[in-house]
Write a protein that holds these residues in place. Structure first.
Motif, short mmCIF file in Angstrom:
data_model
loop_
_atom_site.label_atom_id
_atom_site.label_comp_id
_atom_site.label_asym_id
_atom_site.label_seq_id
_atom_site.Cartn_x
_atom_site.Cartn_y
_atom_site.Cartn_z
N LYS A 163 0.68 -1.48 0.06
CA LYS A 163 0.10 0.17 0.07
C LYS A 163 0.80 1.28 0.07
O LYS A 163 0.26 2.21 -0.55
CB LYS A 163 -1.06 0.14 1.22
N GLU B 259 -3.12 4.72 -9.67
CA GLU B 259 -2.89 3.72 -8.62
C GLU B 259 -2.70 2.49 -9.27
O GLU B 259 -3.66 1.92 -10.12
CB GLU B 259 -3.97 3.78 -7.48
N GLY C 268 -4.03 -4.13 -7.67
CA GLY C 268 -3.42 -4.76 -6.40
C GLY C 268 -2.72 -6.19 -6.50
O GLY C 268 -2.06 -6.39 -7.69
N ARG D 248 1.88 1.62 -3.38
CA ARG D 248 0.90 2.06 -4.38
C ARG D 248 0.81 3.68 -4.24
O ARG D 248 0.58 4.20 -5.28
CB ARG D 248 -0.34 1.14 -3.93
N GLU D 249 0.78 4.18 -3.18
CA GLU D 249 0.47 5.77 -2.93
C GLU D 249 1.66 6.24 -3.57
O GLU D 249 1.44 7.21 -4.16
CB GLU D 249 0.61 5.69 -1.22
#
Length: 318
Positions: free
Chosen positions: A32, A45, A48, A35-36
């Motif tokens: 995460k 983004e 996942g 990803r940011e």
């Protein structure tokens, strides 16, 4: 050339391919924090967990890029086939190659993959790529031999669809070695705030061992002394103008971030970005453990850029 960016991290592959005129049509990253950072720099983004993404959800592309984690194969060395990879993240790479049939791929991993699990891991990977009808070349390259001042050995593997391309060889892909033109001294920031200062304990440990290092006379003129692995029993010093390898352990705190001895502080994130050859305008959080972890996990942009350039020239010339 359209490409996808798997296990994208900070997007080093993306920058390298875009610098060669490529267009990213899909990216995936499970962490995460990464990803940011990726979103802050590329305006989108990443998807996942690649395990949860079906092949049909991934756009068609010319080149697959992946710095996948290295994992052992439970039955490697028995069949050495596609099924051996199930349960590993390399299987996701193989699955997408099988289902989407890109013209080529570029893979990157730690140099230890060559001997991982007594060589079974690499044997399985190469066998599966061959089973998928890709011609494959691989080589362990050290960034310091290719214009980047970091002692960073990594495994690079490139393949092309053998149904389309013939006469594919290592010389088509891997760049020639070059002398360094930039050094750590070119990357050091001025007026860094005190939050990067090392602890008094670290200073004491460095003072215990610095005299013995200086007596060896191995300091390159005008280059800072870099300390890492700072312990009471031993400190690794260097003053060659070449950084020690930046690793994901930098994110665990302590003395795992290399230290500029004469300044009494650790390398900043910006300095690490430069050592990894990221562009100056790359945005990243400062003084944050997750940032250091991401940096240590990243690819060296300029080295990937050289490999990608050669690959694209090869693809377009055939």
């Amino acid at each position: 050339m359209k490409f996808i960016d798997l296990f994208a991290g900070l997007g080093g592959f993306r920058i390298a391919l875009e610098n060669n005129g490529g267009k990213c049509v899909f990216s995936s990253e499970i962490d995460k924090y990464a990803r940011e950072t990726y979103k802050n720099n590329f305006g989108e983004e990443p998807s996942g967990d690649i395990i949860q993404i079906k092949s049909e959800e991934i756009p068609n592309h010319d080149i697959l890029c992946a710095g996948f984690p290295c994992q052992p194969f439970s039955i490697a060395g028995k069949r050495l086939g596609f099924e051996d990879a199930r349960g590993t993240l390399f299987f996701e790479v193989a699955r997408i190659l099988k289902d989407k049939r890109p013209k080529a791929f570029i893979l990157e991993n730690v140099a230890g993959i060559v001997s991982h699990d007594e060589g079974k891991t690499l044997n399985t990977i190469i066998s599966i790529l061959g089973e998928l009808e890709y011609s494959v070349v691989w080589k362990v390259l050290n960034a310091k031999d290719y214009g980047i001042p970091q002692n960073r050995n990594r495994w690079y593997c490139v393949g092309v669809d053998k149904r389309i391309f013939s006469n594919f060889s290592e010389k088509d892909i891997f760049p020639a070695k070059t002398k360094l033109a930039t050094f750590i001294s070119d990357f050091i920031e001025k007026n860094v705030n005190s939050s990067y200062n090392v602890s008094e304990i670290a200073k004491k440990n460095m003072e215990i061992h610095i005299t013995a290092f200086l007596e060896k006379g191995k300091c390159k003129e005008n280059q800072p002394i870099i300390a890492n692995n700072i312990r009471p029993s031993k400190v690794s010093f260097s003053a060659t103008g070449i950084s020690p390898c930046l690793t994901a352990k930098m994110g665990t705190g302590g003395n795992n971030v290399p230290v500029i001895y004469t300044l009494g502080r650790k390398l900043t994130e910006k300095e690490c970005l430069r050592i990894m050859s990221f562009p100056e305008d790359y945005k990243i959080k400062a003084n944050y453990s997750q940032t250091y972890k991401q940096l240590g996990n990243s690819v060296v942009v300029k080295l990937i850029e050289q490999i990608a350039k050669n690959l694209i020239v090869f693809l377009k010339s055939r």
